[in-house]
Write a protein that holds these residues in place. Structure first.
Motif, PDB file in Angstrom:
ATOM      1  N   SER A 200       0.850  -1.183   0.000  1.00  0.00           N
ATOM      2  CA  SER A 200       0.000   0.000   0.000  1.00  0.00           C
ATOM      3  C   SER A 200       0.888   1.236   0.000  1.00  0.00           C
ATOM      4  O   SER A 200       2.113   1.148   0.182  1.00  0.00           O
ATOM      5  CB  SER A 200      -0.900   0.014   1.243  1.00  0.00           C
ATOM      6  N   GLU A 201       0.269   2.388  -0.183  1.00  0.00           N
ATOM      7  CA  GLU A 201       1.041   3.633  -0.112  1.00  0.00           C
ATOM      8  C   GLU A 201       1.614   3.824   1.292  1.00  0.00           C
ATOM      9  O   GLU A 201       2.727   4.346   1.454  1.00  0.00           O
ATOM     10  CB  GLU A 201       0.162   4.819  -0.495  1.00  0.00           C
ATOM     11  N   ARG A 202       0.865   3.408   2.283  1.00  0.00           N
ATOM     12  CA  ARG A 202       1.367   3.522   3.659  1.00  0.00           C
ATOM     13  C   ARG A 202       2.634   2.686   3.838  1.00  0.00           C
ATOM     14  O   ARG A 202       3.604   3.127   4.470  1.00  0.00           O
ATOM     15  CB  ARG A 202       0.288   3.074   4.645  1.00  0.00           C
ATOM     16  N   HIS A 203       2.628   1.482   3.285  1.00  0.00           N
ATOM     17  CA  HIS A 203       3.817   0.631   3.333  1.00  0.00           C
ATOM     18  C   HIS A 203       4.998   1.336   2.665  1.00  0.00           C
ATOM     19  O   HIS A 203       6.120   1.355   3.188  1.00  0.00           O
ATOM     20  CB  HIS A 203       3.507  -0.698   2.633  1.00  0.00           C
ATOM     21  N   ARG A 205       5.462   4.599   2.215  1.00  0.00           N
ATOM     22  CA  ARG A 205       5.905   5.758   2.990  1.00  0.00           C
ATOM     23  C   ARG A 205       6.645   5.324   4.256  1.00  0.00           C
ATOM     24  O   ARG A 205       7.617   5.967   4.666  1.00  0.00           O
ATOM     25  CB  ARG A 205       4.713   6.652   3.330  1.00  0.00           C
ATOM     26  N   ASN A 206       6.198   4.255   4.877  1.00  0.00           N
ATOM     27  CA  ASN A 206       6.897   3.772   6.068  1.00  0.00           C
ATOM     28  C   ASN A 206       8.338   3.379   5.751  1.00  0.00           C
ATOM     29  O   ASN A 206       9.238   3.541   6.578  1.00  0.00           O
ATOM     30  CB  ASN A 206       6.160   2.572   6.667  1.00  0.00           C
TER      31      ASN A 206
END
Length: 496
Positions: A200-203, A205-206
């Motif tokens: 995901s985008e969150r993955h 960015r993390n």
């Protein structure tokens, strides 16, 4: 591994040559990429302008058609001006099936039959508008998508990205010479070409965002080696220096000039007024910085407009005229074109001088076309319809009396190939997105060029253009790179 790719490329090319007649054959560096990416269902061809993305993707597509005979190939691009070039290229390949250039009015498009097409060439707006009809007429045929100038999909919230994602879940090629403006752009490409890499985008960015500022803008990126490896998974990056070792390198000329004293005084005053709209000493975010930069740069070429005096002519137009003289452009009322034709008939090499002039803003483009009308100037920017832009480009490339093309880099900086008739480019205003700068240069710095490209860049002393040029050299998008304090921005706007 390189030898393995060359071997694979030769095998793919051999199969394609048995069935189709290509206008010309790939170079060794191109053949290696065909061998690397041709067998893959999804791939990214992130290769410099002019290095043969069209050829490489076409060979790979034809190989896939051999493997899957009922395959329908949808070639999509953001700029309608590119459609005729793609269509002509495909139709010049012996043995290729039906090629449909899907454009025109709704009535004209409704009359086109798509069901038996092997290639359908269209713009991204038409693709989004007619997507359901296209899929309905193709009746479940397997699909391959080729997205040219694929930076149009890097915004994962855009309808273009979503339409491409939802349509081409099995076979997709992304083509662009300038894929990234920031490291964050890589996420969209990875999701389309190598979906398992980031959940995901969150993955994403993390893993890759180091720090953010108060406004949520990324100020530092981390794990960039990992990001590069992931970005190039199932993809390739090729520079001109590798693909076209014999290519003449561009000559860059900085044209520094001074505005008239009254113009410089007006620039200072108007910039100060813009700055006073902000609270003194306050933090300036990327949006307000970009607005200020754009406002300041427009003052430079449009003295008459901002002063309210139509007789005030900006000094940059004197610079433009001196460049035209250097290139060899002549007012059409001062040249006898039939005499030049006679010289050509005597065996003399007579090359009609031509130059592409890029400006960022509509006001400047309008002024340039007006000023350069005696040279047969034509325009490609947002106030000119796509159909007229295509006609203007054709005239520029074929008509010796049309010596100047005035354009916004976003309108005419992509996809067309004037390198055989033109080697001179002039930037009157600096693009605020480095990608547009490099794509603009890529019109004349590409395979097939016959002369050394000369790239000229105007910079008005004591103005924002010096800072913009610095940012371009750092290859970073202005809106994402500027997160600065009041005093620093004030100095930049004044050319300090």
């Amino acid at each position: 591994m390189s030898d393995l790719y060359i071997g694979s490329g030769n095998w793919i090319l051999g199969r394609v040559n048995e069935r189709y007649g290509l206008p010309f054959q790939p170079r060794p560096a191109q053949l290696k990429r065909i061998g690397q990416l041709g067998p893959l269902d999804t791939a990214g061809y992130y290769c410099d302008p002019g290095t043969g993305k069209t050829l490489m993707s076409t060979v790979s597509a034809l190989h896939k058609i051999i493997e899957t005979p009922d395959l329908a190939v949808l070639v999509i691009m953001p700029f309608p001006v590119l459609l005729p070039q793609w269509t002509e290229w495909l139709r010049n390949i012996k043995g290729v099936g039906k090629v449909v250039q899907f454009q025109g009015t709704p009535k004209e498009r409704a009359a086109m039959r798509l069901g038996d097409a092997q290639f359908i060439v269209m713009s991204t707006p038409i693709f989004k508008k007619e997507r359901e009809r296209i899929l309905r007429e193709l009746k479940g045929r397997p699909l391959l998508g080729i997205v040219d100038e694929a930076h149009c999909i890097k915004n994962i919230g855009s309808q273009t990205y979503k339409a491409v994602r939802d349509t081409f879940q099995e076979r997709l090629m992304l083509l662009t010479g300038t894929p990234l403006t920031t490291p964050g752009d890589a996420y969209a490409y990875c999701r389309l070409v190598s979906p398992p890499i980031y959940r995901s985008e969150r993955h994403f960015r993390n893993l890759h965002v180091g720090d953010e500022d108060f406004f949520g803008k990324v100020t530092s990126w981390v794990n960039l080696d990992m990001l590069r490896e992931n970005f190039l998974n199932s993809s390739t990056r090729m520079l001109k220096e590798e693909a076209l070792a014999d290519l003449k390198q561009p000559v860059y000329k900085l044209l520094d000039y001074a505005m008239a004293p009254a113009h410089a005084e007006l620039y200072e005053r108007l910039v100060e007024e813009q700055l006073l709209l902000l609270e003194d000493g306050s933090k300036i975010d990327a949006t307000s910085a970009s607005r200020l930069y754009n406002a300041a740069q427009q003052i430079i070429a449009n003295w008459d407009h901002f002063s309210g005096n139509p007789n005030n002519r900006a000094a940059v137009f004197d610079v433009v005229e001196s460049v035209l003289d250097e290139v060899g452009c002549v007012r059409n009322d001062k040249v006898n074109w039939s005499d030049r034709a006679q010289l050509a008939g005597m065996g003399e090499i007579v090359r009609a001088p031509k130059i592409i002039i890029f400006a960022q803003y509509r006001m400047t483009n309008r002024k340039l076309v007006q000023e350069l009308a005696p040279y047969g100037a034509v325009a490609c920017f947002s106030e000119v319809t796509p159909a007229q832009q295509a006609k203007n480009i054709t005239r520029f490339m074929e008509d010796p009396t049309c010596q100047v093309l005035v354009a916004n880099p976003g309108s005419a900086g992509y996809g067309w190939n004037p390198q055989k008739v033109c080697s001179d480019v002039l930037f009157v205003e600096a693009p605020t997105v480095p990608r547009d700068f490099h794509q603009g240069i890529g019109r004349v710095y590409r395979d097939g060029q016959e002369f050394t490209p000369v790239i000229r860049i105007c910079r008005a002393a004591g103005t924002i253009q010096h800072r913009l040029h610095h940012n371009l050299l750092e290859k970073d998008a202005l809106a994402n790179s500027v997160q600065t304090a009041y005093q620093d921005l004030k100095d930049a706007l004044r050319g300090s």
